[in-house]
Design a protein around this motif. Structure first.
Motif, PDB file in Angstrom:
ATOM      1  N   THR A  16       0.891  -1.087   0.069  1.00 15.10           N
ATOM      2  CA  THR A  16       0.074   0.047   0.091  1.00 15.10           C
ATOM      3  C   THR A  16       0.889   1.138   0.102  1.00 15.10           C
ATOM      4  N   LEU A  17       1.998   1.369   0.904  1.00 11.64           N
ATOM      5  CA  LEU A  17       2.980   2.388   0.919  1.00 11.64           C
ATOM      6  C   LEU A  17       3.567   2.504  -0.634  1.00 11.64           C
ATOM      7  N   GLN A  18       3.784   1.486  -1.312  1.00 13.45           N
ATOM      8  CA  GLN A  18       4.424   1.511  -2.525  1.00 13.45           C
ATOM      9  C   GLN A  18       3.235   2.085  -3.689  1.00 13.45           C
ATOM     10  N   VAL A  19       2.121   1.596  -3.370  1.00 11.33           N
ATOM     11  CA  VAL A  19       0.986   2.102  -4.452  1.00 11.33           C
ATOM     12  C   VAL A  19       0.900   3.660  -4.018  1.00 11.33           C
ATOM     13  N   LEU A  20       0.884   4.227  -2.969  1.00  9.24           N
ATOM     14  CA  LEU A  20       0.648   5.566  -2.732  1.00  9.24           C
ATOM     15  C   LEU A  20       1.843   6.242  -3.321  1.00  9.24           C
ATOM     16  N   ALA A  21       3.122   5.785  -2.964  1.00  7.87           N
ATOM     17  CA  ALA A  21       4.272   6.354  -3.333  1.00  7.87           C
ATOM     18  C   ALA A  21       4.391   6.663  -4.938  1.00  7.87           C
ATOM     19  N   GLU A  22       3.902   5.516  -5.611  1.00  6.55           N
ATOM     20  CA  GLU A  22       3.854   5.624  -6.990  1.00  6.55           C
ATOM     21  C   GLU A  22       2.833   6.704  -7.556  1.00  6.55           C
ATOM     22  N   GLY A  23       1.425   6.618  -6.743  1.00  4.76           N
ATOM     23  CA  GLY A  23       0.609   7.778  -7.232  1.00  4.76           C
ATOM     24  C   GLY A  23       1.068   9.171  -7.190  1.00  4.76           C
ATOM     25  N   PHE A  24       1.841   9.228  -5.840  1.00  5.94           N
ATOM     26  CA  PHE A  24       2.335  10.762  -5.848  1.00  5.94           C
ATOM     27  C   PHE A  24       3.336  11.229  -6.912  1.00  5.94           C
ATOM     28  N   SER A  25       4.167  10.013  -7.168  1.00  5.58           N
ATOM     29  CA  SER A  25       5.289  10.335  -7.958  1.00  5.58           C
ATOM     30  C   SER A  25       4.839  10.869  -9.329  1.00  5.58           C
ATOM     31  N   LYS A  69      12.727  -2.874   5.499  1.00  4.01           N
ATOM     32  CA  LYS A  69      12.898  -4.592   5.242  1.00  4.01           C
ATOM     33  C   LYS A  69      13.590  -4.747   3.547  1.00  4.01           C
ATOM     34  N   GLY A  70      13.789  -3.473   2.897  1.00  7.38           N
ATOM     35  CA  GLY A  70      14.251  -3.708   1.559  1.00  7.38           C
ATOM     36  C   GLY A  70      13.403  -3.726   0.472  1.00  7.38           C
ATOM     37  N   ASP A  71      12.060  -4.125   0.962  1.00  9.59           N
ATOM     38  CA  ASP A  71      10.883  -4.267  -0.050  1.00  9.59           C
ATOM     39  C   ASP A  71      10.723  -3.067  -0.933  1.00  9.59           C
ATOM     40  N   LEU A  72      10.908  -1.883  -0.522  1.00  5.20           N
ATOM     41  CA  LEU A  72      10.539  -0.681  -1.153  1.00  5.20           C
ATOM     42  C   LEU A  72      11.269  -0.540  -2.413  1.00  5.20           C
ATOM     43  N   SER A  73      12.700  -1.151  -2.318  1.00  2.00           N
ATOM     44  CA  SER A  73      13.573  -0.776  -3.403  1.00  2.00           C
ATOM     45  C   SER A  73      13.099  -1.020  -4.645  1.00  2.00           C
ATOM     46  N   GLY A  74      12.386  -1.993  -4.797  1.00  2.00           N
ATOM     47  CA  GLY A  74      11.599  -2.528  -6.100  1.00  2.00           C
ATOM     48  C   GLY A  74      11.170  -1.433  -6.964  1.00  2.00           C
ATOM     49  N   ILE A  75      10.467  -0.123  -6.285  1.00  2.00           N
ATOM     50  CA  ILE A  75      10.048   0.921  -7.051  1.00  2.00           C
ATOM     51  C   ILE A  75      10.791   1.473  -8.033  1.00  2.00           C
ATOM     52  N   ALA A  76      12.120   1.133  -7.922  1.00  2.00           N
ATOM     53  CA  ALA A  76      13.111   1.596  -9.074  1.00  2.00           C
ATOM     54  C   ALA A  76      13.274   1.081 -10.312  1.00  2.00           C
ATOM     55  N   MET A  77      12.468  -0.239 -10.131  1.00  2.00           N
ATOM     56  CA  MET A  77      12.669  -0.988 -11.390  1.00  2.00           C
ATOM     57  C   MET A  77      11.340  -1.084 -12.002  1.00  2.00           C
ATOM     58  N   ARG A  78      11.315  -1.511 -13.316  1.00  2.00           N
ATOM     59  CA  ARG A  78      10.080  -1.603 -13.837  1.00  2.00           C
ATOM     60  C   ARG A  78       9.214  -3.071 -13.429  1.00  2.00           C
ATOM     61  N   GLY A  79       8.079  -2.777 -13.320  1.00  2.00           N
ATOM     62  CA  GLY A  79       7.535  -3.887 -12.815  1.00  2.00           C
ATOM     63  C   GLY A  79       7.021  -5.027 -14.027  1.00  2.00           C
ATOM     64  N   GLU A  80       6.612  -5.992 -13.826  1.00  2.00           N
ATOM     65  CA  GLU A  80       6.454  -7.484 -14.624  1.00  2.00           C
ATOM     66  C   GLU A  80       4.887  -7.770 -14.567  1.00  2.00           C
ATOM     67  N   PRO A  81       4.362  -8.219 -15.608  1.00  2.00           N
ATOM     68  CA  PRO A  81       2.837  -8.339 -15.827  1.00  2.00           C
ATOM     69  C   PRO A  81       2.671  -9.884 -15.015  1.00  2.00           C
ATOM     70  N   LYS A  82       2.970  -9.937 -13.723  1.00  2.00           N
ATOM     71  CA  LYS A  82       2.706 -11.295 -13.151  1.00  2.00           C
ATOM     72  C   LYS A  82       1.122 -11.960 -13.095  1.00  2.00           C
ATOM     73  N   ASP A  83       1.039 -12.920 -13.004  1.00  2.00           N
ATOM     74  CA  ASP A  83      -0.692 -13.235 -12.922  1.00  2.00           C
ATOM     75  C   ASP A  83      -1.270 -12.663 -11.814  1.00  2.00           C
TER      76      ASP A  83
END
Length: 527
Positions: free
Chosen positions: A45-54, A66-80
């Motif tokens: 949820t934090l990442q979704v909000l951060a992406e929306g603000f950006s 925990k290191g989980d938020l670092s993925g926001i720097a990389m393009r996502g993949e259309p996983k199922d």
């Protein structure tokens, strides 16, 4: 396609109400709260909000615990599971990446973050070192002496040298400031050693962080997401909480009053927020409440992220208008109290048993209530949170290095500098030889150590005794204007310091400080 409509951040969709849950950008500076038990989806949820603000051109600062938020720097993949959730909330999943600057107090996983002792101020330092009232009083006296003697407090060795000076002249100082014992100074020195062992020596130095570097917008119009690597920092929770509080106070001091804007100038996510309030003294809680209340008019939105809403004091909680509540587990009496408290803080929905739903929601579901219209909260709705567009999860060391290599502040903060300050000045006065300091390289981001007056007991630069260093460095220009003084009355240096320490020292350091008047509620700037 992106899910956001103009002027909003898309959070998700409520199947029961058949409506989108969106956070209005013009009300995003009214702060917010994201809560829920471990594993229920708070970080996503934090990442979704951060992406929306950006996407909306709003810079974001967030700690990556925990290191989980670092993925926001990389393009996502259309996983199922991502495409399925996108269909459920009525959008098309579109991979994206976001401009990110990595920061790290230890300089390992991001650009080093530094502050000076003077900027931190005695109140936050006392909290950081867990000092009692008597010790905090002596620390305030040390800051007062440093100001009167023209001693710059930049790093830990400057503070240690100043405290030694106070101890050596305790008899003289006691006559003017109240009781100053060598034993108390020694106790503070021991706490400084503990702080140094926790990495404080790397944090308290120059070049100090310039606030405009966490308020950038890239060429495409996306707000930069500043991610603080906090996985190692969390081993020192008091340092973590104090640093984030200092950063918030610096933003409060440097940004001008702007009132309500169409969108915030910065959104600040305070993860693991309970660390800020655990065992915090009353005076600190009062300052936190004041900063949170008043920073809204500076265009900054603050979002606390924690497990239980009861982790946040009621007076702070009352100022958090936008809320996302993930599932809570009611296994213990405290858990049951948290569920009840969370349910009661929402605007009731007659079609929803809020307390029951809080314990039944699955991962990626949340109760959402945001400010709408004239600033009133919407009725709480059970919501499916939208999928992030960037990668979910951690990135590799190679990917992190690649992001750092193209950072707009690459090379600005990496080289530590050591200016001529209190340690060198006192060594020369005591005839201990010429203690040399490394001058700040030109253009390397050095700035003057004197910070504006603030809630943590710092002195305004215009009230300090100017003592220029032998080889003055070229300061880095601040692009954010300072708030000018208003009115014709200007407080003296003594009045500014006494205002901060009178309350906590009245019963410990003698009648002279006890007679001082506490002026203002935030810092030494007359308004």
């Amino acid at each position: 396609m992106t899910p956001e409509k103009a002027g909003t951040v898309f959070i998700g969709r409520s199947p029961m109400a058949a409506k989108d849950e969106e956070l209005a950008l013009r009300l995003a500076n009214r702060h917010g709260l994201v809560t829920g038990a471990t594993g229920t989806g708070k970080t996503v949820t934090l990442q979704v909000l951060a992406e929306g603000f950006s996407r909306a051109g709003v810079p974001v600062f967030a700690a990556d615990v925990k290191g989980d938020l670092s993925g926001i720097a990389m393009r996502g993949e259309p996983k199922d599971f991502l495409t399925k959730r996108a269909e459920e909330v009525g959008i098309t999943y579109t991979p994206d990446s976001f401009p990110v600057i990595f920061w790290d107090l230890f300089g390992e996983k991001g650009h080093p973050v530094r502050a000076t002792i003077s900027e931190m101020g005695p109140l936050l330092l006392a909290r950081l070192m867990d000092l009692n009232e008597v010790q905090e009083g002596v620390l305030n006296i040390a800051f007062r002496i440093a100001d009167e003697q023209g001693l710059l407090l930049l790093d830990l060795k400057d503070l240690r040298a100043t405290l030694s000076f106070v101890a050596e002249n305790a008899k003289t100082l006691t006559q003017e400031y109240g009781n100053v014992s060598s034993a108390t100074v020694g106790a503070i020195q021991r706490q400084l050693l503990v702080l140094e062992n926790q990495g404080g020596d790397a944090f308290f130095s120059e070049p100090a962080l310039v606030m405009t570097d966490i308020m950038r917008v890239d060429r495409s119009g996306y707000g930069t997401v500043s991610v603080l690597a906090a996985d190692k920092l969390m081993a020192s929770p008091r340092l973590y909480a104090t640093f984030l509080l200092w950063l918030l106070s610096e933003l409060f001091e440097e940004l001008p009053e702007v009132g309500d804007l169409d969108k915030p100038k910065l959104v600040f996510f305070f993860d693991e927020a309970h660390l800020l309030f655990d065992a915090a003294p009353k005076v600190l809680l009062e300052k936190v409440e004041q900063v949170v209340r008043l920073i809204r008019s500076k265009g900054v939105g603050v979002y606390f992220v924690t497990q239980n809403p009861i982790d946040v004091p009621d007076r702070v909680l009352a100022q958090l208008g936008n809320r996302v509540q993930h599932a809570l587990r009611a296994f213990t009496p405290r858990d049951q109290k948290a569920v009840k408290a969370a349910a009661e803080t929402f605007r009731p929905n007659p079609k929803l048993d809020t307390a029951r739903v809080i314990t039944e929601m699955g991962k990626g579901e949340a109760l959402v209530s945001v400010l709408e219209g004239s600033g009133t909260p919407s009725m709480v709705e059970r919501t499916l949170i939208a999928p992030p567009s960037a990668r979910v999860g951690t990135i590799t060391d190679a990917e992190r290095a690649e992001v750092r290599a193209r950072s707009p502040v690459r090379g600005v903060y990496e080289q530590e500098v050591d200016r001529d300050s209190a340690f060198e000045m006192l060594r020369r006065r005591q005839g201990g030889g010429e203690a040399t300091a490394r001058p700040a390289p030109r253009g390397e981001g050095s700035r003057e150590a004197e910070a504006p007056a603030g809630p943590w007991g710092r002195m305004p630069a215009e009230d300090r005794i100017p003592v220029p260093p032998p080889s003055p460095p070229e300061p880095r220009t601040r692009s954010v204007p300072r708030v000018p003084r208003t009115g014709s009355t200007r407080m003296t240096t003594t009045e500014v310091v006494v205002r901060q320490v009178a309350r906590s020292l009245a019963s410990q350091v003698g009648t002279q400080l006890g007679k001082a008047i506490l002026r203002g509620i935030l810092g030494g700037r007359s308004r």
